[in-house]
Design a protein around this motif. Structure first.
Motif, PDB file in Angstrom:
ATOM      1  N   LEU A 256       5.171   0.971   9.220  1.00 20.97           N
ATOM      2  CA  LEU A 256       6.185   1.212   8.559  1.00 20.97           C
ATOM      3  C   LEU A 256       5.965   1.405   6.388  1.00 20.97           C
ATOM      4  O   LEU A 256       6.076   2.881   6.614  1.00 20.97           O
ATOM      5  N   TRP A 257       5.050   0.612   6.506  1.00 22.79           N
ATOM      6  CA  TRP A 257       4.611   1.527   4.785  1.00 22.79           C
ATOM      7  C   TRP A 257       3.266   1.820   5.063  1.00 22.79           C
ATOM      8  O   TRP A 257       3.113   2.605   4.256  1.00 22.79           O
ATOM      9  N   ALA A 258       2.323   1.760   6.320  1.00 24.18           N
ATOM     10  CA  ALA A 258       1.276   3.056   6.323  1.00 24.18           C
ATOM     11  C   ALA A 258       1.689   4.081   6.686  1.00 24.18           C
ATOM     12  O   ALA A 258       1.355   4.924   5.862  1.00 24.18           O
ATOM     13  N   ALA A 259       3.115   4.067   7.501  1.00 17.14           N
ATOM     14  CA  ALA A 259       3.576   6.000   7.309  1.00 17.14           C
ATOM     15  C   ALA A 259       4.455   6.204   6.151  1.00 17.14           C
ATOM     16  O   ALA A 259       3.546   7.531   5.653  1.00 17.14           O
ATOM     17  N   ALA A 260       4.588   5.370   5.464  1.00 16.69           N
ATOM     18  CA  ALA A 260       5.535   5.812   4.327  1.00 16.69           C
ATOM     19  C   ALA A 260       4.188   5.814   3.096  1.00 16.69           C
ATOM     20  O   ALA A 260       4.046   7.284   2.289  1.00 16.69           O
ATOM     21  N   GLN A 261       2.701   5.554   3.011  1.00 15.06           N
ATOM     22  CA  GLN A 261       1.841   5.208   2.517  1.00 15.06           C
ATOM     23  C   GLN A 261       1.018   7.241   2.980  1.00 15.06           C
ATOM     24  O   GLN A 261       0.530   8.083   1.894  1.00 15.06           O
ATOM     25  N   HIS A 262       1.226   7.688   3.996  1.00  9.08           N
ATOM     26  CA  HIS A 262       0.532   9.091   4.435  1.00  9.08           C
ATOM     27  C   HIS A 262       1.685   9.749   4.057  1.00  9.08           C
ATOM     28  O   HIS A 262       1.108  11.393   3.536  1.00  9.08           O
ATOM     29  N   ASP A 263       2.941   9.770   4.112  1.00  4.72           N
ATOM     30  CA  ASP A 263       3.722  10.717   3.386  1.00  4.72           C
ATOM     31  C   ASP A 263       4.076  10.452   2.061  1.00  4.72           C
ATOM     32  O   ASP A 263       4.754  11.852   1.901  1.00  4.72           O
ATOM     33  N   GLY A 264       3.815   9.481   1.011  1.00  5.52           N
ATOM     34  CA  GLY A 264       4.144   9.898  -0.086  1.00  5.52           C
ATOM     35  C   GLY A 264       5.474   8.660  -0.607  1.00  5.52           C
ATOM     36  O   GLY A 264       5.390   9.251  -1.647  1.00  5.52           O
TER      37      GLY A 264
ATOM     38  N   VAL B  37       5.845   5.863  -3.275  1.00  8.90           N
ATOM     39  CA  VAL B  37       4.745   5.107  -3.308  1.00  8.90           C
ATOM     40  C   VAL B  37       4.115   4.539  -4.231  1.00  8.90           C
ATOM     41  O   VAL B  37       3.345   3.393  -4.128  1.00  8.90           O
ATOM     42  N   ASP B  38       4.004   5.099  -5.086  1.00  8.59           N
ATOM     43  CA  ASP B  38       3.136   4.502  -6.457  1.00  8.59           C
ATOM     44  C   ASP B  38       4.504   4.010  -7.201  1.00  8.59           C
ATOM     45  O   ASP B  38       3.909   3.144  -8.569  1.00  8.59           O
TER      46      ASP B  38
END
Length: 115
Positions: free
Chosen positions: A13-21, A96-97
Motif C-alpha cells: 500500500l505504501w509502494a502504491a502511494a509512492q507511485h501515486d504521490g 508522500v512527502d
C-alpha cells in the motif's frame, strides 16, 4: 521539536502511494473514501492499534513516521467514544512527502519498531 505521528500499513500500500504521490488508506481494509479520514496514532498508541487490527497474525507491516507540519489536510484529535482516548485523524490524503521515515514493525505486539 515536532511530535511525529504514525500509521501502520502494509508495504504494498505504501509502494502504491509512492507511485501515486499520496496515501489514501484509512485503516486495514478501508480506504480514506470509505472511512472519511485516515487513522493515525501517537507513538504510545501504536501497540494497541496493532493488536486491534492485526492481533497475532504474521503479516509484514511497516510504520509510516509522519511530520504533521507537512500535512495539507485537516488533522483532528477525536475520541471513538465519549470521554475516550483521542486519536489523530487526517481528513484527506497523506502526502508522500509528509512521511519522513519508514520503519519495519517488529511484530512482537509489544510496541517495538525495528530501527
Amino acid at each position: 521539536m515536532t511530535d511525529f505521528l504514525l500509521h501502520l500499513t502494509e508495504p504494498a500500500l505504501w509502494a502504491a502511494a509512492q507511485h501515486d504521490g499520496a496515501y489514501t488508506w484509512s485503516t486495514r481494509g478501508r480506504t480514506l473514501q470509505q472511512e472519511g479520514f485516515i487513522h493515525l496514532s501517537h507513538p504510545h498508541q501504536l501497540p494497541a492499534v496493532a493488536r486491534m487490527l492485526y492481533g497475532s497474525e504474521e503479516v509484514e507491516l511497516i510504520v509510516l513516521v509522519i511530520d504533521p507540519t507537512r500535512l495539507t489536510a485537516p488533522l483532528r484529535h477525536e475520541a471513538m467514544s465519549e470521554g475516550g482516548e483521542e486519536f489523530p485523524h487526517l481528513y484527506g490524503p497523506l502526502p508522500v512527502d509528509a512521511v519522513v521515515e519508514v520503519r519495519a514493525w517488529a511484530g512482537d505486539g509489544l510496541g517495538g519498531m525495528a530501527g
